[in-house]
Scaffold this active site. Structure first.
Site, PDB file in Angstrom:
ATOM      1  N   GLU A 179      34.663  32.631  54.049  1.00 56.22           N
ATOM      2  CA  GLU A 179      35.513  31.514  54.438  1.00 56.22           C
ATOM      3  C   GLU A 179      35.917  31.539  55.909  1.00 56.22           C
ATOM      4  O   GLU A 179      36.161  30.510  56.518  1.00 56.22           O
ATOM      5  CB  GLU A 179      36.768  31.477  53.557  1.00 56.22           C
ATOM      6  CG  GLU A 179      36.489  31.350  52.084  1.00 56.22           C
ATOM      7  CD  GLU A 179      35.925  30.000  51.691  1.00 56.22           C
ATOM      8  OE1 GLU A 179      34.998  29.525  52.371  1.00 56.22           O
ATOM      9  OE2 GLU A 179      36.414  29.437  50.716  1.00 56.22           O
TER      10      GLU A 179
ATOM     11  N   HIS B 131      37.689  40.449  49.311  1.00 57.18           N
ATOM     12  CA  HIS B 131      36.760  39.862  48.338  1.00 57.18           C
ATOM     13  C   HIS B 131      36.732  40.737  47.098  1.00 57.18           C
ATOM     14  O   HIS B 131      36.821  41.957  47.198  1.00 57.18           O
ATOM     15  CB  HIS B 131      35.343  39.771  48.940  1.00 57.18           C
ATOM     16  CG  HIS B 131      34.468  38.813  48.192  1.00 57.18           C
ATOM     17  ND1 HIS B 131      33.758  39.191  47.079  1.00 57.18           N
ATOM     18  CD2 HIS B 131      34.226  37.494  48.391  1.00 57.18           C
ATOM     19  CE1 HIS B 131      33.103  38.128  46.630  1.00 57.18           C
ATOM     20  NE2 HIS B 131      33.371  37.091  47.395  1.00 57.18           N
TER      21      HIS B 131
HETATM   22  N1  ACO Z   1      45.404  39.683  52.884  1.00 63.84           N
HETATM   23  C1  ACO Z   1      46.354  40.555  52.512  1.00 63.84           C
HETATM   24  N2  ACO Z   1      46.265  41.377  51.437  1.00 63.84           N
HETATM   25  C2  ACO Z   1      45.141  41.286  50.718  1.00 63.84           C
HETATM   26  C3  ACO Z   1      44.113  40.402  51.036  1.00 63.84           C
HETATM   27  C4  ACO Z   1      44.257  39.577  52.170  1.00 63.84           C
HETATM   28  N3  ACO Z   1      43.336  38.707  52.543  1.00 63.84           N
HETATM   29  N4  ACO Z   1      43.118  40.531  50.130  1.00 63.84           N
HETATM   30  C5  ACO Z   1      43.534  41.465  49.249  1.00 63.84           C
HETATM   31  N5  ACO Z   1      44.758  41.919  49.602  1.00 63.84           N
HETATM   32  C6  ACO Z   1      45.528  42.935  48.916  1.00 63.84           C
HETATM   33  C7  ACO Z   1      45.809  42.561  47.482  1.00 63.84           C
HETATM   34  O1  ACO Z   1      47.032  41.865  47.374  1.00 63.84           O
HETATM   35  C8  ACO Z   1      45.843  43.904  46.791  1.00 63.84           C
HETATM   36  O2  ACO Z   1      47.109  44.468  46.975  1.00 63.84           O
HETATM   37  P1  ACO Z   1      47.866  45.257  45.775  1.00 63.84           P
HETATM   38  O3  ACO Z   1      46.929  46.368  45.398  1.00 63.84           O
HETATM   39  O4  ACO Z   1      49.149  45.698  46.383  1.00 63.84           O
HETATM   40  O5  ACO Z   1      48.033  44.248  44.688  1.00 63.84           O
HETATM   41  C9  ACO Z   1      44.859  44.745  47.568  1.00 63.84           C
HETATM   42  O6  ACO Z   1      44.748  44.114  48.858  1.00 63.84           O
HETATM   43  C10 ACO Z   1      43.484  44.836  46.966  1.00 63.84           C
HETATM   44  O7  ACO Z   1      43.003  43.552  46.687  1.00 63.84           O
HETATM   45  P2  ACO Z   1      41.634  43.365  45.908  1.00 63.84           P
HETATM   46  O8  ACO Z   1      41.773  43.938  44.532  1.00 63.84           O
HETATM   47  O9  ACO Z   1      40.531  43.848  46.752  1.00 63.84           O
HETATM   48  O10 ACO Z   1      41.567  41.772  45.863  1.00 63.84           O
HETATM   49  P3  ACO Z   1      41.244  40.818  44.623  1.00 63.84           P
HETATM   50  O11 ACO Z   1      39.899  41.115  44.115  1.00 63.84           O
HETATM   51  O12 ACO Z   1      42.362  40.803  43.660  1.00 63.84           O
HETATM   52  O13 ACO Z   1      41.273  39.411  45.379  1.00 63.84           O
HETATM   53  C11 ACO Z   1      40.736  37.759  46.959  1.00 63.84           C
HETATM   54  C12 ACO Z   1      40.193  38.940  46.123  1.00 63.84           C
HETATM   55  C13 ACO Z   1      41.413  36.748  46.025  1.00 63.84           C
HETATM   56  C14 ACO Z   1      39.572  37.087  47.664  1.00 63.84           C
HETATM   57  C15 ACO Z   1      41.749  38.305  47.997  1.00 63.84           C
HETATM   58  O14 ACO Z   1      41.115  39.214  48.849  1.00 63.84           O
HETATM   59  C16 ACO Z   1      42.414  37.187  48.805  1.00 63.84           C
HETATM   60  O15 ACO Z   1      43.391  36.601  48.347  1.00 63.84           O
HETATM   61  N6  ACO Z   1      41.892  36.882  50.062  1.00 63.84           N
HETATM   62  C17 ACO Z   1      42.456  35.824  50.856  1.00 63.84           C
HETATM   63  C18 ACO Z   1      41.969  34.467  50.375  1.00 63.84           C
HETATM   64  C19 ACO Z   1      40.496  34.230  50.691  1.00 63.84           C
HETATM   65  O16 ACO Z   1      40.027  34.509  51.779  1.00 63.84           O
HETATM   66  N7  ACO Z   1      39.777  33.675  49.707  1.00 63.84           N
HETATM   67  C20 ACO Z   1      38.366  33.360  49.813  1.00 63.84           C
HETATM   68  C21 ACO Z   1      37.534  34.346  49.063  1.00 63.84           C
HETATM   69  S1  ACO Z   1      35.791  34.020  49.245  1.00 63.84           S
HETATM   70  C22 ACO Z   1      35.465  32.792  48.122  1.00 63.84           C
HETATM   71  O17 ACO Z   1      36.079  32.707  47.088  1.00 63.84           O
HETATM   72  C23 ACO Z   1      34.447  31.823  48.429  1.00 63.84           C
END
Ligand code: ACO
Length: 379
Positions: A316, A258
């Site tokens: 989610e 998140h």
């Molecule tokens: N699975 C694998 N890797 C992940 C995930 C995940 N669920 N979430 C984040 N990461 C990775 C990112 O790719 C990033 O890697 P990098 O530094 O090599 O680029 C690293 O972990 C850090 O990510 P954050 O900066 O914490 O994530 P960001 O704020 O950009 O994205 C998001 C947040 C879009 C929710 C992301 O965690 C994600 O894609 N989760 C999966 C989809 C999901 O569950 N969405 C629902 C969110 S809740 C809502 O919107 C109601």
């Protein structure tokens, strides 16, 4: 006078609005909605009460709530043009969020010139469940069911999908879900709605834009894939290997991570608690327990994958569990999120209307600026 600040990818940490709708504390794992801690209100208030709270900054008195409910119930039935459009576009291939987007775009057709914002807000809120239920039934070759004004917002939604009035417990379960997701700070879809409203555009346009933002799998499109992931894993013994494979293939684990929460999303517990009784009643505790076990493994695997990033369970993951337990088909998960979140989107539209200032940030130009034009035939 304007000044330029440094470019922040994804606007992370940038404060772009002031709001009284909700406070998200991503480090403490706390969510306050309309002044109430989430756990203090989500499973008690009706959805209509919750919307009233956000729109009016206080809970309604009994007579105000009755009037509000009645005014919404009057606006549930779709205009003929909207229903005709849904029938024309209905097919097995139609994405439910696309159906909601095209149909929602027609809801301002009969808006009065005076008081259009108030009218559009009630119309959008009232008609969202009718659109989703009609689109779902049409996609499955069934006739849409007319709304029943005697039922509350949540119960009527279930009724229009299934054709029979739900038990009190199921209506309550859905109501708790809708209340839990009604608002959540300046998430992508809410920001979209505020940007559109800020240009002095209408609320229908703002909400259509928000639907588009919510549809994406990084925002509201995650619960379907989250459930598929758990079902595919099948048993906890296979979770570690299956999840690692996904990460190695560059996939994200849906329902985890998140932008704001660095601890477990507080909405997860509220939804898990609400889901428990349906799984217990149906005897499908196997899936309920599997979800909890997969969650633990996923968090461990994510910590190995991205050490120190604190990728935790988001709303989610448990949305999938609760909505599945309530009998919703996977394709209707994200539209059901929209049925709840539209109450918050509209509250932000009202708030943005008051704020009055257009949201217009700047970009940093990273292209070249001295190209010479060459005639097309000479390139
Ligand atoms: N699975 C694998 N890797 C992940 C995930 C995940 N669920 N979430 C984040 N990461 C990775 C990112 O790719 C990033 O890697 P990098 O530094 O090599 O680029 C690293 O972990 C850090 O990510 P954050 O900066 O914490 O994530 P960001 O704020 O950009 O994205 C998001 C947040 C879009 C929710 C992301 O965690 C994600 O894609 N989760 C999966 C989809 C999901 O569950 N969405 C629902 C969110 S809740 C809502 O919107 C109601």
């Amino acid at each position: 006078m304007s000044s330029t600040s440094a470019y922040v990818p994804g606007l992370e940490g940038v404060v772009a609005a002031q709001t009284r709708m909700s406070k998200v504390d991503g480090l403490a794992g706390e969510l306050v909605i309309g002044g109430f801690k989430l756990e203090a209100i989500a499973d008690k208030a009706s959805f209509e009460e919750m919307v009233y709270l956000l729109w009016h900054d206080r809970l309604p008195k009994a007579s105000e709530l009755a009037d509000f409910k009645a005014s919404l119930a009057e606006l549930r039935a779709l205009p003929q043009a909207t229903m005709d459009l849904l029938k024309a576009v209905s097919s097995k291939q139609l994405d439910m969020m696309d159906a909601l987007r095209v149909a929602a775009g027609t809801l301002g057709l009969n808006a009065p010139k005076d008081g259009a914002d108030e009218w559009n807000a009630k119309r959008l809120l009232a008609a969202f469940p009718t659109i989703v239920a009609a689109a779902w039934r049409l996609r499955n070759g069934q006739e849409p069911i007319a709304p029943d004004a005697k039922l509350g917002h949540a119960a009527n939604y279930l009724y229009m999908i299934e054709g029979k009035a739900p038990s009190e417990a199921r209506a309550r379960g859905l109501e708790t879900y809708l209340n839990t997701v009604i608002d959540h700070g300046l998430n992508a879809s809410t920001f979209t709605a505020r940007v559109i409203t800020s240009t002095a555009s209408d609320f229908v346009s703002a909400i259509v834009g928000a639907i588009g933002a919510l549809k994406g799998p990084l925002h509201g499109g995650a619960p379907g894939p989250a459930l598929d992931m758990v079902v595919e894993i099948g048993e906890v013994g296979r979770a570690g290997e299956g999840l690692k494979k996904k990460l190695a293939a560059g996939e994200r684990l849906m329902g985890f991570g998140h932008r704001v929460y660095k601890v477990r999303d507080p909405r997860a517990d509220v939804l898990a608690k609400a889901a428990h009784e349906f799984y217990e009643a149906d005897g499908d505790m196997k899936l309920y327990n599997l979800v909890q076990d997969v969650e633990k493994v996923a968090i461990r695997v994510l910590e190995e994958h991205k050490p120190g990033r604190n990728l935790q369970t988001n709303v989610e993951f448990y949305t999938a569990l609760l909505l599945h337990g309530l009998g919703f088909p996977t394709d209707v998960f994200t539209p059901t999120f929209a049925v709840g979140r539209v109450g918050g989107w509209l509250a932000h539209c009202f708030e943005q209307r008051e704020a009055g200032r257009i949201i217009r940030p700047q970009s940093e130009y990273v292209g070249v600026d001295d190209r010479a034009y060459v005639e097309v035939g000479k390139r």
